[in-house]
Design a protein around this motif. Structure first.
Motif, PDB file in Angstrom:
ATOM      1  N   GLU A  22      77.759  58.834 -20.118  1.00  0.00           N
ATOM      2  CA  GLU A  22      76.645  58.253 -20.763  1.00  0.00           C
ATOM      3  C   GLU A  22      76.379  56.681 -20.451  1.00  0.00           C
ATOM      4  OE1 GLU A  22      75.131  57.451 -25.125  1.00  0.00           O
ATOM      5  OE2 GLU A  22      76.651  59.189 -24.840  1.00  0.00           O
ATOM      6  N   VAL A  23      77.263  55.829 -20.438  1.00  0.00           N
ATOM      7  CA  VAL A  23      76.690  54.393 -20.201  1.00  0.00           C
ATOM      8  C   VAL A  23      76.313  54.373 -18.785  1.00  0.00           C
ATOM      9  CG1 VAL A  23      77.842  51.890 -20.136  1.00  0.00           C
ATOM     10  CG2 VAL A  23      78.263  53.481 -21.871  1.00  0.00           C
ATOM     11  N   VAL A  24      77.164  54.817 -17.750  1.00  0.00           N
ATOM     12  CA  VAL A  24      76.610  54.710 -16.425  1.00  0.00           C
ATOM     13  C   VAL A  24      75.241  55.447 -16.232  1.00  0.00           C
ATOM     14  CG1 VAL A  24      77.344  55.677 -14.073  1.00  0.00           C
ATOM     15  CG2 VAL A  24      78.961  54.885 -15.534  1.00  0.00           C
ATOM     16  N   ARG A  25      74.973  56.486 -16.979  1.00  0.00           N
ATOM     17  CA  ARG A  25      73.616  57.056 -16.654  1.00  0.00           C
ATOM     18  C   ARG A  25      72.506  56.063 -17.218  1.00  0.00           C
ATOM     19  NH1 ARG A  25      73.509  62.498 -15.213  1.00  0.00           N
ATOM     20  NH2 ARG A  25      75.300  63.411 -15.116  1.00  0.00           N
ATOM     21  N   ARG A  26      72.765  55.367 -18.317  1.00  0.00           N
ATOM     22  CA  ARG A  26      71.774  54.899 -19.125  1.00  0.00           C
ATOM     23  C   ARG A  26      71.671  53.591 -18.106  1.00  0.00           C
ATOM     24  NH1 ARG A  26      73.836  54.222 -24.327  1.00  0.00           N
ATOM     25  NH2 ARG A  26      72.965  56.336 -24.749  1.00  0.00           N
ATOM     26  N   LEU A  27      72.743  52.907 -17.747  1.00  0.00           N
ATOM     27  CA  LEU A  27      72.866  51.585 -16.999  1.00  0.00           C
ATOM     28  C   LEU A  27      71.796  52.034 -15.638  1.00  0.00           C
ATOM     29  CD1 LEU A  27      76.065  50.017 -17.575  1.00  0.00           C
ATOM     30  CD2 LEU A  27      73.648  49.047 -18.098  1.00  0.00           C
ATOM     31  N   ALA A  28      72.194  52.999 -15.119  1.00  0.00           N
ATOM     32  CA  ALA A  28      71.576  53.259 -13.808  1.00  0.00           C
ATOM     33  C   ALA A  28      70.008  53.562 -13.757  1.00  0.00           C
ATOM     34  CB  ALA A  28      72.210  54.668 -13.090  1.00  0.00           C
ATOM     35  N   ALA A  29      69.830  54.181 -15.070  1.00  0.00           N
ATOM     36  CA  ALA A  29      68.434  54.312 -15.286  1.00  0.00           C
ATOM     37  C   ALA A  29      67.520  53.287 -15.688  1.00  0.00           C
ATOM     38  CB  ALA A  29      68.000  55.486 -16.190  1.00  0.00           C
ATOM     39  N   THR A  30      68.000  52.070 -16.372  1.00  0.00           N
ATOM     40  CA  THR A  30      67.322  51.081 -16.903  1.00  0.00           C
ATOM     41  C   THR A  30      67.734  49.772 -16.543  1.00  0.00           C
ATOM     42  OG1 THR A  30      69.276  50.587 -18.900  1.00  0.00           O
ATOM     43  CG2 THR A  30      67.267  52.463 -19.311  1.00  0.00           C
ATOM     44  N   ASP A  31      68.905  49.427 -15.689  1.00  0.00           N
ATOM     45  CA  ASP A  31      69.351  48.221 -15.124  1.00  0.00           C
ATOM     46  C   ASP A  31      69.158  48.184 -13.598  1.00  0.00           C
ATOM     47  OD1 ASP A  31      70.905  45.954 -14.298  1.00  0.00           O
ATOM     48  OD2 ASP A  31      71.992  46.037 -15.865  1.00  0.00           O
ATOM     49  N   GLY A  32      68.122  47.393 -13.015  1.00  0.00           N
ATOM     50  CA  GLY A  32      68.009  47.434 -11.763  1.00  0.00           C
ATOM     51  C   GLY A  32      69.045  46.913 -11.005  1.00  0.00           C
ATOM     52  N   THR A  33      69.907  45.909 -11.437  1.00  0.00           N
ATOM     53  CA  THR A  33      70.947  45.064 -10.707  1.00  0.00           C
ATOM     54  C   THR A  33      72.022  46.107 -10.686  1.00  0.00           C
ATOM     55  OG1 THR A  33      70.431  43.089 -11.297  1.00  0.00           O
ATOM     56  CG2 THR A  33      72.798  43.425 -10.604  1.00  0.00           C
ATOM     57  N   PHE A  34      72.299  47.120 -11.713  1.00  0.00           N
ATOM     58  CA  PHE A  34      73.301  48.086 -11.810  1.00  0.00           C
ATOM     59  C   PHE A  34      73.169  49.440 -10.799  1.00  0.00           C
ATOM     60  CE2 PHE A  34      75.617  52.100 -13.483  1.00  0.00           C
ATOM     61  CZ  PHE A  34      76.712  51.264 -13.752  1.00  0.00           C
ATOM     62  N   ASP A  35      71.882  49.531 -10.803  1.00  0.00           N
ATOM     63  CA  ASP A  35      71.196  50.709  -9.946  1.00  0.00           C
ATOM     64  C   ASP A  35      71.341  50.265  -8.597  1.00  0.00           C
ATOM     65  OD1 ASP A  35      70.059  53.248  -9.414  1.00  0.00           O
ATOM     66  OD2 ASP A  35      68.154  51.926  -8.466  1.00  0.00           O
ATOM     67  N   ALA A  36      71.152  48.988  -8.112  1.00  0.00           N
ATOM     68  CA  ALA A  36      71.597  48.615  -6.900  1.00  0.00           C
ATOM     69  C   ALA A  36      73.124  48.567  -6.433  1.00  0.00           C
ATOM     70  CB  ALA A  36      70.899  47.069  -6.557  1.00  0.00           C
ATOM     71  N   LEU A  37      73.699  48.268  -7.249  1.00  0.00           N
ATOM     72  CA  LEU A  37      75.452  48.410  -7.307  1.00  0.00           C
ATOM     73  C   LEU A  37      75.749  49.900  -6.779  1.00  0.00           C
ATOM     74  CD1 LEU A  37      76.436  45.742  -9.729  1.00  0.00           C
ATOM     75  CD2 LEU A  37      76.830  45.628  -7.376  1.00  0.00           C
ATOM     76  N   CYS A  38      74.975  50.673  -7.730  1.00  0.00           N
ATOM     77  CA  CYS A  38      75.305  52.188  -7.473  1.00  0.00           C
ATOM     78  C   CYS A  38      74.894  52.586  -6.256  1.00  0.00           C
ATOM     79  CB  CYS A  38      74.466  52.907  -8.402  1.00  0.00           C
ATOM     80  SG  CYS A  38      75.249  52.829 -10.354  1.00  0.00           S
ATOM     81  N   ARG A  43      77.039  54.336  -0.802  1.00  0.00           N
ATOM     82  CA  ARG A  43      76.764  54.308   0.541  1.00  0.00           C
ATOM     83  C   ARG A  43      78.048  53.811   1.232  1.00  0.00           C
ATOM     84  NH1 ARG A  43      74.419  53.567   5.314  1.00  0.00           N
ATOM     85  NH2 ARG A  43      74.449  51.698   6.559  1.00  0.00           N
ATOM     86  N   VAL A  44      78.936  52.978   0.636  1.00  0.00           N
ATOM     87  CA  VAL A  44      80.246  52.674   0.869  1.00  0.00           C
ATOM     88  C   VAL A  44      81.235  53.622   0.840  1.00  0.00           C
ATOM     89  CG1 VAL A  44      82.492  51.322   0.412  1.00  0.00           C
ATOM     90  CG2 VAL A  44      80.144  50.006   0.478  1.00  0.00           C
ATOM     91  N   ARG A  67      85.699  46.719  -0.139  1.00  0.00           N
ATOM     92  CA  ARG A  67      84.402  46.563  -0.486  1.00  0.00           C
ATOM     93  C   ARG A  67      84.068  47.763  -1.610  1.00  0.00           C
ATOM     94  NH1 ARG A  67      80.301  44.230  -2.061  1.00  0.00           N
ATOM     95  NH2 ARG A  67      78.385  44.881  -1.473  1.00  0.00           N
ATOM     96  N   ARG A  68      84.410  48.660  -1.494  1.00  0.00           N
ATOM     97  CA  ARG A  68      84.581  49.540  -2.655  1.00  0.00           C
ATOM     98  C   ARG A  68      85.321  49.321  -3.772  1.00  0.00           C
ATOM     99  NH1 ARG A  68      86.695  55.688  -1.823  1.00  0.00           N
ATOM    100  NH2 ARG A  68      88.575  54.445  -2.051  1.00  0.00           N
ATOM    101  N   ALA A  69      86.252  48.697  -3.812  1.00  0.00           N
ATOM    102  CA  ALA A  69      87.251  48.061  -4.718  1.00  0.00           C
ATOM    103  C   ALA A  69      86.322  46.826  -5.509  1.00  0.00           C
ATOM    104  CB  ALA A  69      88.578  47.613  -4.223  1.00  0.00           C
ATOM    105  N   GLY A  70      85.714  46.072  -4.584  1.00  0.00           N
ATOM    106  CA  GLY A  70      84.987  45.015  -5.226  1.00  0.00           C
ATOM    107  C   GLY A  70      83.794  45.541  -5.845  1.00  0.00           C
ATOM    108  N   LEU A  75      80.889  47.144 -11.175  1.00  0.00           N
ATOM    109  CA  LEU A  75      80.322  48.082 -11.857  1.00  0.00           C
ATOM    110  C   LEU A  75      81.046  48.258 -13.159  1.00  0.00           C
ATOM    111  CD1 LEU A  75      79.689  50.536  -8.947  1.00  0.00           C
ATOM    112  CD2 LEU A  75      77.998  49.678 -10.587  1.00  0.00           C
ATOM    113  N   LEU A  76      82.129  48.089 -13.170  1.00  0.00           N
ATOM    114  CA  LEU A  76      83.264  48.224 -14.203  1.00  0.00           C
ATOM    115  C   LEU A  76      82.924  47.240 -15.300  1.00  0.00           C
ATOM    116  CD1 LEU A  76      85.223  50.011 -15.822  1.00  0.00           C
ATOM    117  CD2 LEU A  76      86.795  48.766 -14.707  1.00  0.00           C
ATOM    118  N   THR A  77      82.698  45.948 -14.701  1.00  0.00           N
ATOM    119  CA  THR A  77      82.451  44.819 -15.646  1.00  0.00           C
ATOM    120  C   THR A  77      81.165  45.092 -16.397  1.00  0.00           C
ATOM    121  OG1 THR A  77      83.495  43.345 -14.197  1.00  0.00           O
ATOM    122  CG2 THR A  77      81.973  42.229 -15.713  1.00  0.00           C
TER     123      THR A  77
END
Length: 85
Positions: A22-38, A43-44, A67-70, A75-77
């Motif tokens: 739920e949090v991932v979906r909400r952040l991806a839809a509302t937070d541009g930085t989180f979406d860019a990280l997604c 891609r990685v 890179r994926r671990a970073g 993202l987890l933070t």
């Protein structure tokens, strides 16, 4: 970006952090930085699958894993720091 595009982009992330869907979906839809990280994470992850399937790509595979671990850490933070309004 349509709902289907968002879902496709975050699918690998949802697989990794399914308990926070739920949090991932909400952040991806509302937070541009989180979406860019997604998008970077997606891609990685895709590149890693390609390189793992090829011979003589150990260096690339190791770099992509790091890179994926970073990205997972970033993202987890953000996921753990998310506070509903």
């Amino acid at each position: 970006m349509g709902t289907n595009e968002i879902v496709e982009c975050i699918r690998p992330l949802l697989a990794r952090f399914s308990e926070d869907e739920e949090v991932v979906r909400r952040l991806a839809a509302t937070d541009g930085t989180f979406d860019a990280l997604c998008h970077q994470y997606c891609r990685v992850t895709d590149l890693l699958k390609v390189y793992e399937a090829e011979a003589d790509q150990e260096a690339e595979v190791e770099w992509l894993k790091k890179r994926r671990a970073g990205l997972e850490e970033q993202l987890l933070t953000r996921i753990e720091g998310y506070q509903p309004q």
